[in-house]
Design a protein around this motif. Structure first.
Motif, PDB file in Angstrom:
ATOM      1  N   LEU A  10       0.830  -1.204   0.000  1.00 43.18           N
ATOM      2  CA  LEU A  10       0.000   0.000   0.000  1.00 43.18           C
ATOM      3  C   LEU A  10       0.861   1.250   0.000  1.00 43.18           C
ATOM      4  O   LEU A  10       0.561   2.239  -0.681  1.00 43.18           O
ATOM      5  N   ARG A  11       1.969   1.201   0.738  1.00 44.87           N
ATOM      6  CA  ARG A  11       2.889   2.349   0.788  1.00 44.87           C
ATOM      7  C   ARG A  11       3.362   2.739  -0.601  1.00 44.87           C
ATOM      8  O   ARG A  11       3.401   3.916  -0.959  1.00 44.87           O
ATOM      9  N   ASP A  12       3.702   1.715  -1.416  1.00 44.33           N
ATOM     10  CA  ASP A  12       4.202   1.984  -2.767  1.00 44.33           C
ATOM     11  C   ASP A  12       3.094   2.517  -3.672  1.00 44.33           C
ATOM     12  O   ASP A  12       3.333   3.394  -4.512  1.00 44.33           O
ATOM     13  N   VAL A  13       1.890   2.000  -3.497  1.00 46.08           N
ATOM     14  CA  VAL A  13       0.757   2.468  -4.299  1.00 46.08           C
ATOM     15  C   VAL A  13       0.481   3.944  -3.997  1.00 46.08           C
ATOM     16  O   VAL A  13       0.268   4.761  -4.898  1.00 46.08           O
ATOM     17  N   VAL A  14       0.493   4.282  -2.703  1.00 45.75           N
ATOM     18  CA  VAL A  14       0.238   5.669  -2.300  1.00 45.75           C
ATOM     19  C   VAL A  14       1.349   6.587  -2.805  1.00 45.75           C
ATOM     20  O   VAL A  14       1.080   7.706  -3.261  1.00 45.75           O
ATOM     21  N   ALA A  15       2.588   6.115  -2.738  1.00 45.56           N
ATOM     22  CA  ALA A  15       3.712   6.920  -3.226  1.00 45.56           C
ATOM     23  C   ALA A  15       3.556   7.224  -4.711  1.00 45.56           C
ATOM     24  O   ALA A  15       3.811   8.350  -5.159  1.00 45.56           O
ATOM     25  N   GLU A  16       3.144   6.237  -5.484  1.00 41.63           N
ATOM     26  CA  GLU A  16       2.939   6.442  -6.912  1.00 41.63           C
ATOM     27  C   GLU A  16       1.814   7.441  -7.167  1.00 41.63           C
ATOM     28  O   GLU A  16       1.903   8.296  -8.046  1.00 41.63           O
ATOM     29  N   ARG A  17       0.742   7.349  -6.379  1.00 45.01           N
ATOM     30  CA  ARG A  17      -0.378   8.268  -6.543  1.00 45.01           C
ATOM     31  C   ARG A  17       0.028   9.691  -6.172  1.00 45.01           C
ATOM     32  O   ARG A  17      -0.418  10.657  -6.796  1.00 45.01           O
ATOM     33  N   LEU A  18       0.865   9.809  -5.160  1.00 47.89           N
ATOM     34  CA  LEU A  18       1.318  11.136  -4.753  1.00 47.89           C
ATOM     35  C   LEU A  18       2.224  11.754  -5.824  1.00 47.89           C
ATOM     36  O   LEU A  18       2.124  12.947  -6.129  1.00 47.89           O
ATOM     37  N   LYS A  19       3.083  10.925  -6.422  1.00 44.44           N
ATOM     38  CA  LYS A  19       3.925  11.429  -7.519  1.00 44.44           C
ATOM     39  C   LYS A  19       3.065  11.855  -8.702  1.00 44.44           C
ATOM     40  O   LYS A  19       3.321  12.885  -9.334  1.00 44.44           O
ATOM     41  N   ILE A  22       1.534  15.221  -8.025  1.00 46.17           N
ATOM     42  CA  ILE A  22       2.489  16.325  -8.205  1.00 46.17           C
ATOM     43  C   ILE A  22       2.638  16.680  -9.677  1.00 46.17           C
ATOM     44  O   ILE A  22       2.654  17.848 -10.059  1.00 46.17           O
ATOM     45  N   VAL A  23       2.713  15.642 -10.524  1.00 42.37           N
ATOM     46  CA  VAL A  23       2.848  15.869 -11.964  1.00 42.37           C
ATOM     47  C   VAL A  23       1.576  16.465 -12.551  1.00 42.37           C
ATOM     48  O   VAL A  23       1.613  17.437 -13.308  1.00 42.37           O
ATOM     49  N   THR A  24       0.427  15.885 -12.182  1.00 39.43           N
ATOM     50  CA  THR A  24      -0.858  16.348 -12.721  1.00 39.43           C
ATOM     51  C   THR A  24      -1.137  17.800 -12.359  1.00 39.43           C
ATOM     52  O   THR A  24      -1.634  18.580 -13.185  1.00 39.43           O
ATOM     53  N   THR A  37      -3.891  14.827   6.408  1.00 42.66           N
ATOM     54  CA  THR A  37      -5.300  14.431   6.561  1.00 42.66           C
ATOM     55  C   THR A  37      -6.033  14.536   5.224  1.00 42.66           C
ATOM     56  O   THR A  37      -6.801  13.632   4.839  1.00 42.66           O
ATOM     57  N   GLU A  38      -5.810  15.634   4.500  1.00 42.08           N
ATOM     58  CA  GLU A  38      -6.478  15.844   3.219  1.00 42.08           C
ATOM     59  C   GLU A  38      -6.034  14.819   2.182  1.00 42.08           C
ATOM     60  O   GLU A  38      -6.853  14.278   1.430  1.00 42.08           O
ATOM     61  N   LEU A  39      -4.733  14.553   2.134  1.00 41.90           N
ATOM     62  CA  LEU A  39      -4.219  13.579   1.161  1.00 41.90           C
ATOM     63  C   LEU A  39      -4.711  12.173   1.489  1.00 41.90           C
ATOM     64  O   LEU A  39      -5.070  11.409   0.588  1.00 41.90           O
ATOM     65  N   ALA A  40      -4.710  11.827   2.772  1.00 45.26           N
ATOM     66  CA  ALA A  40      -5.172  10.496   3.179  1.00 45.26           C
ATOM     67  C   ALA A  40      -6.630  10.296   2.771  1.00 45.26           C
ATOM     68  O   ALA A  40      -7.007   9.231   2.257  1.00 45.26           O
ATOM     69  N   ALA A  41      -7.434  11.349   2.968  1.00 45.84           N
ATOM     70  CA  ALA A  41      -8.846  11.259   2.590  1.00 45.84           C
ATOM     71  C   ALA A  41      -9.004  11.165   1.079  1.00 45.84           C
ATOM     72  O   ALA A  41      -9.818  10.388   0.559  1.00 45.84           O
ATOM     73  N   GLN A  42      -8.187  11.932   0.359  1.00 39.37           N
ATOM     74  CA  GLN A  42      -8.266  11.932  -1.108  1.00 39.37           C
ATOM     75  C   GLN A  42      -7.882  10.582  -1.688  1.00 39.37           C
ATOM     76  O   GLN A  42      -8.486  10.119  -2.659  1.00 39.37           O
ATOM     77  N   PHE A  43      -6.878   9.935  -1.085  1.00 36.57           N
ATOM     78  CA  PHE A  43      -6.410   8.642  -1.586  1.00 36.57           C
ATOM     79  C   PHE A  43      -7.151   7.467  -0.959  1.00 36.57           C
ATOM     80  O   PHE A  43      -6.949   6.312  -1.355  1.00 36.57           O
ATOM     81  N   GLY A  44      -7.973   7.755   0.053  1.00 32.37           N
ATOM     82  CA  GLY A  44      -8.732   6.681   0.694  1.00 32.37           C
ATOM     83  C   GLY A  44      -7.882   5.746   1.526  1.00 32.37           C
ATOM     84  O   GLY A  44      -8.111   4.528   1.548  1.00 32.37           O
ATOM     85  N   SER A  49      -0.508   5.081   6.533  1.00 27.10           N
ATOM     86  CA  SER A  49      -0.076   4.630   5.203  1.00 27.10           C
ATOM     87  C   SER A  49       0.467   5.791   4.391  1.00 27.10           C
ATOM     88  O   SER A  49       1.462   5.647   3.663  1.00 27.10           O
ATOM     89  N   LEU A  50      -0.174   6.937   4.516  1.00 27.79           N
ATOM     90  CA  LEU A  50       0.306   8.111   3.783  1.00 27.79           C
ATOM     91  C   LEU A  50       1.682   8.516   4.284  1.00 27.79           C
ATOM     92  O   LEU A  50       2.578   8.828   3.496  1.00 27.79           O
TER      93      LEU A  50
END
Length: 232
Positions: A10-19, A22-24, A37-44, A49-50
Motif C-alpha cells: 500500500l505504501r508503494d501504491v500511495v507513493a505512486e499516486r502522490l507522484k 504532483i505531476v498532474t 489528513t487531506e491527502l489520506a482522505a483523497q487517496f482513501g 499509510s500516507l
C-alpha cells in the motif's frame, strides 16, 4: 501451475499516486501540498499509510516534511538517487558490454556542451587538466581509480547537464566491475588520451575529442575476461 501475482504494498501504491498528483497539478519544488489528513482522505488510506509513503519519497527528495510547514514538493536529491542506484542488485548483473556502450553514449554525448562551456570558461580546462596531472603522479591503483572517476565525472559535470550526473556517478560501478581491466591498462596511454580529449575540446575539435573518448572507453573490450567481472 499459475504463479501467484504479488500484491504491491500500500505504501508503494500511495507513493505512486502522490507522484502522479504532483505531476498532474504541475507542482514545482517548494510548492505546498495538501495536509496529511487531506491527502489520506483523497487517496482513501489511513494517515499512517500516507506517512509511510511520504517517508519513502522524502529519501529521494521528492517530498519534504518540515515542522510548521507541512508537506512541500522537494528538489530531487541526485546524490541519494545515485546512492540507491549504485547498490541496486540489478545494476551489478548488467553485462560488461552494456556498461561500456552506456558510458560511450553518455560521455561522448555531452562533449559538444563541454566544448561550448569551456570556450566561455577556461577554468573548466584547467580543472580537468589538474586532475590529469595528479593522475600522472599517483602510484596507487585505488587513488588512480578515484581520480579517473573524478576526471570522467568532471567531463559530465562540465556539460552543465546536471540530471546526467546521477548516471555519470554510475562510473563507480563501472570501475568496480572493470577493476582487473584497469590493472592491466596502459596507464600512460590513458593519461595521454585524457589530455588529448580536453585539448581537443579547448580547441573546439569535438569530432577528435569524441573519437578519442570512444577509443579510450572501448579499450576495455580488449581486456574483457572473467576477472574483469569480479569484485573480489
Amino acid at each position: 501451475m499459475l504463479e501467484t501475482i504479488g500484491r504491491p504494498k500500500l505504501r508503494d501504491v500511495v507513493a505512486e499516486r502522490l507522484k502522479s498528483y504532483i505531476v498532474t497539478e504541475n507542482l514545482r519544488a517548494g510548492d505546498k501540498l495538501p495536509t496529511e489528513t487531506e491527502l489520506a482522505a483523497q487517496f482513501g488510506v489511513s494517515r499512517l499509510s500516507l506517512r509511510e509513503a511520504t517517508k519513502a519519497l522524502e529519501f529521494l527528495g521528492i517530498v519534504e516534511a518540515r515542522p510548521g510547514r507541512g508537506l512541500t514538493v522537494g528538489a530531487v536529491n541526485m546524490e541519494r538517487v545515485t546512492e540507491y542506484l549504485g547498490f541496486h542488485p540489478a545494476l551489478h548483473s548488467i553485462a560488461p558490454e552494456e556498461l561500456i556502450d552506456t558510458r560511450v553514449l553518455i560521455e561522448t554525448g555531452v562533449l559538444p556542451h563541454v566544448a561550448r562551456r569551456m570556450q566561455a570558461s577556461p577554468a573548466i580546462f584547467e580543472r580537468l587538466a589538474g586532475i590529469n596531472d595528479e593522475l600522472r603522479r599517483t602510484r596507487s591503483l585505488q587513488r588512480w581509480l578515484e581520480l579517473d572517476i573524478a576526471f570522467h565525472r568532471g567531463l559530465i559535470e562540465a556539460s552543465g547537464l546536471s540530471p546526467l550526473l546521477a548516471f555519470g556517478d554510475l562510473l563507480a560501478i563501472f570501475f568496480q566491475r572493470f577493476r582487473e581491466s584497469v590493472k592491466k591498462a596502459e596507464w600512460k596511454i590513458g593519461l595521454d588520451g585524457h589530455q588529448l580529449i580536453i585539448e581537443s575540446l579547448r580547441d573546439g575539435d569535438i569530432e577528435r575529442a569524441s573519437a578519442e573518448l570512444r577509443h579510450h572507453i572501448e579499450s576495455h573490450r580488449d581486456r574483457l575476461g572473467e576477472s574483469s567481472c569480479t569484485t573480489d
